[in-house]
Write an enzyme that holds these catalytic residues in place. Structure first.
Site, short mmCIF file in Angstrom:
data_model
loop_
_atom_site.label_atom_id
_atom_site.label_comp_id
_atom_site.label_asym_id
_atom_site.label_seq_id
_atom_site.Cartn_x
_atom_site.Cartn_y
_atom_site.Cartn_z
N ASP A 258 -4.58 4.50 -6.66
CA ASP A 258 -5.20 5.75 -7.10
C ASP A 258 -6.47 6.02 -6.27
O ASP A 258 -6.80 7.16 -5.95
CB ASP A 258 -5.55 5.68 -8.59
CG ASP A 258 -4.30 5.79 -9.47
OD1 ASP A 258 -3.30 6.36 -9.01
OD2 ASP A 258 -4.34 5.29 -10.61
N GLY A 259 -7.18 4.93 -5.94
CA GLY A 259 -8.40 5.06 -5.13
C GLY A 259 -8.08 5.62 -3.75
O GLY A 259 -8.85 6.44 -3.22
N ASN B 240 -11.60 12.96 -10.49
CA ASN B 240 -11.80 12.09 -11.66
C ASN B 240 -13.02 12.49 -12.50
O ASN B 240 -12.89 12.80 -13.66
CB ASN B 240 -12.04 10.64 -11.21
CG ASN B 240 -10.74 9.86 -11.06
OD1 ASN B 240 -9.69 10.29 -11.51
ND2 ASN B 240 -10.84 8.72 -10.41
N GLU B 241 -14.20 12.41 -11.87
CA GLU B 241 -15.42 12.60 -12.66
C GLU B 241 -16.65 12.74 -11.78
O GLU B 241 -16.60 12.42 -10.58
CB GLU B 241 -15.64 11.43 -13.63
CG GLU B 241 -16.27 10.16 -13.08
CD GLU B 241 -15.37 9.32 -12.22
OE1 GLU B 241 -15.63 9.22 -11.01
OE2 GLU B 241 -14.39 8.76 -12.72
P1 NAP Z 1 -11.86 2.23 -6.34
O1 NAP Z 1 -11.87 0.80 -5.93
O2 NAP Z 1 -11.20 3.22 -5.45
O3 NAP Z 1 -11.25 2.37 -7.81
C1 NAP Z 1 -11.68 1.54 -8.85
C2 NAP Z 1 -10.53 1.36 -9.82
O4 NAP Z 1 -10.32 2.59 -10.53
C3 NAP Z 1 -9.21 1.01 -9.13
O5 NAP Z 1 -8.56 0.02 -9.88
C4 NAP Z 1 -8.46 2.33 -9.14
O6 NAP Z 1 -7.05 2.15 -9.16
C5 NAP Z 1 -8.92 2.90 -10.48
N1 NAP Z 1 -8.74 4.36 -10.62
C6 NAP Z 1 -9.15 5.35 -9.81
N2 NAP Z 1 -8.82 6.56 -10.33
C7 NAP Z 1 -8.16 6.29 -11.50
C8 NAP Z 1 -7.57 7.11 -12.51
N3 NAP Z 1 -7.60 8.46 -12.43
N4 NAP Z 1 -7.00 6.51 -13.58
C9 NAP Z 1 -6.97 5.17 -13.70
N5 NAP Z 1 -7.53 4.33 -12.78
C10 NAP Z 1 -8.12 4.90 -11.70
O7 NAP Z 1 -13.39 2.57 -6.67
P2 NAP Z 1 -14.44 3.62 -6.10
O8 NAP Z 1 -14.08 4.04 -4.71
O9 NAP Z 1 -15.79 3.06 -6.36
O10 NAP Z 1 -14.34 4.87 -7.14
C11 NAP Z 1 -13.21 5.64 -7.28
C12 NAP Z 1 -12.92 5.82 -8.74
O11 NAP Z 1 -12.82 4.56 -9.36
C13 NAP Z 1 -14.01 6.58 -9.52
O12 NAP Z 1 -13.69 7.93 -9.61
C14 NAP Z 1 -14.04 5.90 -10.88
O13 NAP Z 1 -13.42 6.65 -11.89
C15 NAP Z 1 -13.26 4.63 -10.70
N6 NAP Z 1 -14.13 3.51 -11.04
C16 NAP Z 1 -14.03 2.98 -12.28
C17 NAP Z 1 -14.90 1.99 -12.66
C18 NAP Z 1 -14.77 1.44 -14.02
O14 NAP Z 1 -13.79 1.75 -14.72
N7 NAP Z 1 -15.72 0.66 -14.47
C19 NAP Z 1 -15.86 1.49 -11.79
C20 NAP Z 1 -15.94 2.05 -10.53
C21 NAP Z 1 -15.07 3.09 -10.15
P3 NAP Z 1 -6.23 1.63 -7.86
O15 NAP Z 1 -6.35 0.13 -7.92
O16 NAP Z 1 -4.85 2.12 -8.16
O17 NAP Z 1 -6.82 2.21 -6.63
#
Ligand code: NAP
Length: 256
Positions: free
Chosen positions: A46-47, A117-118
């Site tokens: 998803d990322g 996403n947000e």
């Molecule tokens: P990233 O490594 O690309 O993503 C972090 C995790 O969030 C990965 O496991 C990714 O899944 C998952 N993810 C992304 N979009 C999702 C969705 N719509 N529904 C469910 N899971 C989702 O991290 P990044 O580049 O820092 O940030 C990208 C996104 O990751 C942000 O928009 C944020 O929502 C999410 N994120 C979440 C957290 C948390 O939950 N604590 C922390 C940081 C970021 P894949 O493994 O399939 O790529």
């Protein structure tokens, strides 16, 4: 639909899959066009899809996205790596259904940013005070590490980690959740995630955003001199090419 591009996660496996897809589609007369593709195939998770959406942000109306997940299935990805040949066959032979996912529009001064996403205002260095206005009416002051405003698509991402509700596919709305909010006798805020209608205008104001960062999807900018951030649901949307049905419940169950 004959021009395609591939956005792959930066690892050896995804890179090999990228080369394979490129070879197979080119052999069938498709043109590899990284600048103006009609179909973007994302290999990773998803990322990776978020990254691809931002890469083609200025031409979303002309681009469709399909994702192959190299781990478990995701929310933006419809095929696993074992199904790579099925994905290629579907692309070559089927007409997809288009599923549209609307973006959040984040405005700072005259500049617009978009998120699938947000958006989050985050301050890890000190307590961040944020005044929240909804449709220009004062709602509350939040004290803590910040706030998160997510879309339906983002409800399973950062929002879920904050205890926000997972929102069913196809519902357009915004959800606000505080990040480690401070609640005590001198200060209280709602504390629960707040789900807002999609035509609301949400404004975050502070006299001091020093050290705070605006995160939107995987991107971020510093907010030091900013005083106000305005969010609405945008008219822009991401088009997902759905070649087969893959239920939201199945995607959800894959999450935990
Ligand atoms: P990233 O490594 O690309 O993503 C972090 C995790 O969030 C990965 O496991 C990714 O899944 C998952 N993810 C992304 N979009 C999702 C969705 N719509 N529904 C469910 N899971 C989702 O991290 P990044 O580049 O820092 O940030 C990208 C996104 O990751 C942000 O928009 C944020 O929502 C999410 N994120 C979440 C957290 C948390 O939950 N604590 C922390 C940081 C970021 P894949 O493994 O399939 O790529």
């Amino acid at each position: 639909m004959k021009k395609f591009s591939i956005v792959a996660k930066k690892n050896e496996k995804s890179y090999r899959m990228e080369k394979y897809i490129q070879m197979r589609l080119s052999a069938e007369g498709w043109t590899y066009d990284k600048t103006y593709p009609n179909l973007v195939i994302c290999v990773g998770g998803d990322g990776t899809l978020l990254y691809a959406v931002h890469k083609y942000m200025k031409q979303l109306s002309n681009v469709q996205f399909v994702g192959i997940h190299t781990g478990t299935l995701g929310f933006f990805t419809d095929y696993t790596e074992e199904e790579i040949d099925l994905c290629i066959q579907d692309i070559l032979q089927k007409t997809p259904r288009i599923f549209c996912s609307y973006l959040l529009n984040i405005r700072i001064n005259d500049q617009s940013y978009y998120a699938l996403n947000e958006m989050r205002i985050e301050n890890v260095k000190r307590t961040q005070v944020v005044d929240v206005y909804v449709d220009h009416e004062f709602f509350e002051t939040c004290w803590g590490s910040g706030v998160c405003l997510s879309t339906q698509a983002g409800s399973t991402a950062y929002n879920r980690s904050l205890g926000g509700a997972v929102i069913d596919n196809g519902i357009s709305l915004m959800q606000m959740a505080e990040i480690t909010s401070i609640q005590h006798s001198k200060h209280r805020s709602l504390g629960n995630p707040y789900i807002l209608k999609s035509d609301r205008l949400v404004e975050f104001k502070s006299n001091d955003f020093h050290d705070a960062v605006l995160c939107y999807d995987h991107k971020n900018i510093v907010l030091d001199e900013v005083k106000s951030i305005t969010c609405t649901m945008s008219e822009k949307y991401v088009q997902f090419a759905r070649y087969r049905s893959y239920s939201y419940l199945k995607r959800l169950k894959n999450l935990y």
